[in-house]
Design a protein around this motif. Structure first.
Motif, PDB file in Angstrom:
ATOM      1  N   ILE A  26       5.231  -0.918   5.268  1.00 22.40           N
ATOM      2  CA  ILE A  26       4.251  -0.054   5.918  1.00 22.40           C
ATOM      3  C   ILE A  26       4.114   1.224   5.106  1.00 22.40           C
ATOM      4  O   ILE A  26       5.072   1.986   4.969  1.00 22.40           O
ATOM      5  CB  ILE A  26       4.675   0.287   7.356  1.00 22.40           C
ATOM      6  CG1 ILE A  26       4.893  -1.014   8.142  1.00 22.40           C
ATOM      7  CG2 ILE A  26       3.652   1.194   8.031  1.00 22.40           C
ATOM      8  CD1 ILE A  26       5.903  -0.895   9.242  1.00 22.40           C
ATOM      9  N   CYS A  27       2.925   1.443   4.565  1.00 22.44           N
ATOM     10  CA  CYS A  27       2.661   2.619   3.729  1.00 22.44           C
ATOM     11  C   CYS A  27       1.776   3.599   4.487  1.00 22.44           C
ATOM     12  O   CYS A  27       0.699   3.235   4.959  1.00 22.44           O
ATOM     13  CB  CYS A  27       1.974   2.170   2.434  1.00 22.44           C
ATOM     14  SG  CYS A  27       1.624   3.521   1.312  1.00 22.44           S
ATOM     15  N   ASP A  28       2.233   4.842   4.607  1.00 24.61           N
ATOM     16  CA  ASP A  28       1.447   5.908   5.225  1.00 24.61           C
ATOM     17  C   ASP A  28       0.961   6.825   4.111  1.00 24.61           C
ATOM     18  O   ASP A  28       1.728   7.637   3.586  1.00 24.61           O
ATOM     19  CB  ASP A  28       2.301   6.669   6.239  1.00 24.61           C
ATOM     20  CG  ASP A  28       1.507   7.701   7.027  1.00 24.61           C
ATOM     21  OD1 ASP A  28       0.581   8.324   6.455  1.00 24.61           O
ATOM     22  OD2 ASP A  28       1.827   7.892   8.217  1.00 24.61           O
ATOM     23  N   TYR A  29      -0.279   6.660   3.737  1.00 24.18           N
ATOM     24  CA  TYR A  29      -0.859   7.389   2.614  1.00 24.18           C
ATOM     25  C   TYR A  29      -0.863   8.905   2.854  1.00 24.18           C
ATOM     26  O   TYR A  29      -0.539   9.679   1.955  1.00 24.18           O
ATOM     27  CB  TYR A  29      -2.282   6.885   2.364  1.00 24.18           C
ATOM     28  CG  TYR A  29      -2.955   7.493   1.165  1.00 24.18           C
ATOM     29  CD1 TYR A  29      -2.706   7.005  -0.111  1.00 24.18           C
ATOM     30  CD2 TYR A  29      -3.836   8.559   1.299  1.00 24.18           C
ATOM     31  CE1 TYR A  29      -3.320   7.552  -1.221  1.00 24.18           C
ATOM     32  CE2 TYR A  29      -4.450   9.126   0.195  1.00 24.18           C
ATOM     33  CZ  TYR A  29      -4.191   8.615  -1.059  1.00 24.18           C
ATOM     34  OH  TYR A  29      -4.796   9.168  -2.150  1.00 24.18           O
ATOM     35  N   GLU A  31       1.092  10.745   4.904  1.00 23.71           N
ATOM     36  CA  GLU A  31       2.444  11.316   4.971  1.00 23.71           C
ATOM     37  C   GLU A  31       3.274  11.053   3.712  1.00 23.71           C
ATOM     38  O   GLU A  31       4.394  11.552   3.613  1.00 23.71           O
ATOM     39  CB  GLU A  31       3.183  10.769   6.197  1.00 23.71           C
ATOM     40  CG  GLU A  31       2.557  11.174   7.514  1.00 23.71           C
ATOM     41  CD  GLU A  31       2.595  12.669   7.748  1.00 23.71           C
ATOM     42  OE1 GLU A  31       3.603  13.318   7.396  1.00 23.71           O
ATOM     43  OE2 GLU A  31       1.605  13.203   8.297  1.00 23.71           O
ATOM     44  N   HIS A  32       2.765  10.241   2.797  1.00 27.06           N
ATOM     45  CA  HIS A  32       3.493   9.880   1.568  1.00 27.06           C
ATOM     46  C   HIS A  32       4.839   9.242   1.899  1.00 27.06           C
ATOM     47  O   HIS A  32       5.874   9.599   1.331  1.00 27.06           O
ATOM     48  CB  HIS A  32       3.689  11.089   0.650  1.00 27.06           C
ATOM     49  CG  HIS A  32       2.425  11.565   0.037  1.00 27.06           C
ATOM     50  ND1 HIS A  32       2.099  11.316  -1.272  1.00 27.06           N
ATOM     51  CD2 HIS A  32       1.382  12.248   0.565  1.00 27.06           C
ATOM     52  CE1 HIS A  32       0.917  11.848  -1.534  1.00 27.06           C
ATOM     53  NE2 HIS A  32       0.464  12.407  -0.429  1.00 27.06           N
ATOM     54  N   THR A  33       4.806   8.285   2.837  1.00 22.63           N
ATOM     55  CA  THR A  33       6.022   7.561   3.205  1.00 22.63           C
ATOM     56  C   THR A  33       5.774   6.055   3.154  1.00 22.63           C
ATOM     57  O   THR A  33       4.650   5.590   3.282  1.00 22.63           O
ATOM     58  CB  THR A  33       6.508   7.922   4.624  1.00 22.63           C
ATOM     59  OG1 THR A  33       5.505   7.577   5.566  1.00 22.63           O
ATOM     60  CG2 THR A  33       6.868   9.385   4.744  1.00 22.63           C
ATOM     61  N   VAL A  34       6.855   5.332   2.969  1.00 23.26           N
ATOM     62  CA  VAL A  34       6.848   3.877   3.086  1.00 23.26           C
ATOM     63  C   VAL A  34       8.012   3.516   3.987  1.00 23.26           C
ATOM     64  O   VAL A  34       9.125   4.005   3.791  1.00 23.26           O
ATOM     65  CB  VAL A  34       7.001   3.181   1.713  1.00 23.26           C
ATOM     66  CG1 VAL A  34       7.313   1.699   1.887  1.00 23.26           C
ATOM     67  CG2 VAL A  34       5.750   3.354   0.875  1.00 23.26           C
ATOM     68  N   ARG A  35       7.734   2.683   4.992  1.00 21.18           N
ATOM     69  CA  ARG A  35       8.788   2.166   5.860  1.00 21.18           C
ATOM     70  C   ARG A  35       8.910   0.675   5.603  1.00 21.18           C
ATOM     71  O   ARG A  35       7.917  -0.031   5.489  1.00 21.18           O
ATOM     72  CB  ARG A  35       8.470   2.416   7.333  1.00 21.18           C
ATOM     73  CG  ARG A  35       8.669   3.858   7.742  1.00 21.18           C
ATOM     74  CD  ARG A  35       8.541   4.092   9.239  1.00 21.18           C
ATOM     75  NE  ARG A  35       7.347   3.511   9.834  1.00 21.18           N
ATOM     76  CZ  ARG A  35       7.358   2.483  10.693  1.00 21.18           C
ATOM     77  NH1 ARG A  35       8.480   1.910  11.056  1.00 21.18           N
ATOM     78  NH2 ARG A  35       6.230   2.023  11.193  1.00 21.18           N
ATOM     79  N   MET A  36      10.139   0.227   5.508  1.00 20.09           N
ATOM     80  CA  MET A  36      10.399  -1.173   5.216  1.00 20.09           C
ATOM     81  C   MET A  36      11.482  -1.690   6.168  1.00 20.09           C
ATOM     82  O   MET A  36      12.668  -1.442   5.949  1.00 20.09           O
ATOM     83  CB  MET A  36      10.874  -1.291   3.761  1.00 20.09           C
ATOM     84  CG  MET A  36      10.368  -2.471   3.044  1.00 20.09           C
ATOM     85  SD  MET A  36      10.601  -2.397   1.235  1.00 20.09           S
ATOM     86  CE  MET A  36      12.293  -1.991   1.009  1.00 20.09           C
ATOM     87  N   ASN A  55       8.305  11.268   0.453  1.00 19.76           N
ATOM     88  CA  ASN A  55       7.710  11.929  -0.721  1.00 19.76           C
ATOM     89  C   ASN A  55       7.398  10.929  -1.831  1.00 19.76           C
ATOM     90  O   ASN A  55       7.671  11.185  -2.998  1.00 19.76           O
ATOM     91  CB  ASN A  55       8.640  13.022  -1.264  1.00 19.76           C
ATOM     92  CG  ASN A  55       9.002  14.031  -0.204  1.00 19.76           C
ATOM     93  OD1 ASN A  55       8.153  14.484   0.547  1.00 19.76           O
ATOM     94  ND2 ASN A  55      10.268  14.374  -0.129  1.00 19.76           N
ATOM     95  N   ILE A  56       6.828   9.805  -1.465  1.00 17.46           N
ATOM     96  CA  ILE A  56       6.525   8.800  -2.480  1.00 17.46           C
ATOM     97  C   ILE A  56       5.325   9.237  -3.313  1.00 17.46           C
ATOM     98  O   ILE A  56       4.415   9.900  -2.829  1.00 17.46           O
ATOM     99  CB  ILE A  56       6.272   7.407  -1.883  1.00 17.46           C
ATOM    100  CG1 ILE A  56       5.084   7.422  -0.929  1.00 17.46           C
ATOM    101  CG2 ILE A  56       7.506   6.861  -1.205  1.00 17.46           C
ATOM    102  CD1 ILE A  56       4.541   6.054  -0.637  1.00 17.46           C
ATOM    103  N   VAL A  57       5.356   8.880  -4.580  1.00 16.10           N
ATOM    104  CA  VAL A  57       4.230   9.159  -5.467  1.00 16.10           C
ATOM    105  C   VAL A  57       3.664   7.875  -6.068  1.00 16.10           C
ATOM    106  O   VAL A  57       2.593   7.896  -6.658  1.00 16.10           O
ATOM    107  CB  VAL A  57       4.598  10.155  -6.595  1.00 16.10           C
ATOM    108  CG1 VAL A  57       4.871  11.532  -6.021  1.00 16.10           C
ATOM    109  CG2 VAL A  57       5.770   9.661  -7.410  1.00 16.10           C
ATOM    110  N   ASN A  58       4.374   6.758  -5.888  1.00 14.86           N
ATOM    111  CA  ASN A  58       3.862   5.494  -6.411  1.00 14.86           C
ATOM    112  C   ASN A  58       4.507   4.336  -5.657  1.00 14.86           C
ATOM    113  O   ASN A  58       5.706   4.347  -5.396  1.00 14.86           O
ATOM    114  CB  ASN A  58       4.166   5.371  -7.910  1.00 14.86           C
ATOM    115  CG  ASN A  58       3.531   4.144  -8.508  1.00 14.86           C
ATOM    116  OD1 ASN A  58       4.089   3.060  -8.424  1.00 14.86           O
ATOM    117  ND2 ASN A  58       2.380   4.308  -9.111  1.00 14.86           N
ATOM    118  N   VAL A  59       3.669   3.344  -5.333  1.00 12.08           N
ATOM    119  CA  VAL A  59       4.132   2.089  -4.741  1.00 12.08           C
ATOM    120  C   VAL A  59       3.417   0.976  -5.485  1.00 12.08           C
ATOM    121  O   VAL A  59       2.195   1.008  -5.647  1.00 12.08           O
ATOM    122  CB  VAL A  59       3.792   1.989  -3.236  1.00 12.08           C
ATOM    123  CG1 VAL A  59       4.223   0.647  -2.673  1.00 12.08           C
ATOM    124  CG2 VAL A  59       4.412   3.120  -2.463  1.00 12.08           C
TER     125      VAL A  59
END
Length: 121
Positions: A26-29, A31-36, A55-59
């Motif tokens: 689940i990527c929240d663009y 909030e810059h988060t990914v939940r797995m 604080n993701i910058v790339n997926v």
């Protein structure tokens, strides 16, 4: 709860990810988060857990299934990296790292983040 940052990145090796099951990302663009959600293998079976990347910058996720269908973790690699913006300026480069989950399908889940939080149940 286990928190992994670039400063303690080697601790990721202490988490037993082999054969863990990942079926949803689940990527929240905004909030810059990914939940797995992840099922981690334990002696008494699989245990529901969740990884949150902040604080993701790339997926980057491949879905080619080169080795056949599968959603189980073959291995995990992590490395410190330097992050650059589109203008080639360094964006807090000392904070970021890349995590790669290799699945038994041959696919990879690559995430560049500054913080990984594993919550076990």
């Amino acid at each position: 709860m286990e928190i992994i940052t670039r400063q303690n990145l080697s601790q990721i090796k202490t988490i037993y990810f082999h054969d863990a099951e990942i079926s949803t990302i689940i990527c929240d663009y905004i909030e810059h988060t990914v939940r797995m959600p992840i099922k981690l293998y334990k002696r008494d079976g699989m245990k529901e857990s969740e990884i949150t990347f902040e604080n993701i910058v790339n997926v980057d996720i491949s879905l080619a299934e080169l080795w056949g269908a599968g959603m189980y973790v073959n291995g995990v690699a992590a490395e410190s990296i330097e992050v650059r913006t589109g203008f080639n300026a360094v964006l807090n480069s000392t904070d970021y790292f890349k995590v790669c989950f290799e699945l038994n399908s041959g696919d990879n889940i690559n995430i560049v983040t500054s913080k990984m939080v594993l919550e076990r149940t």
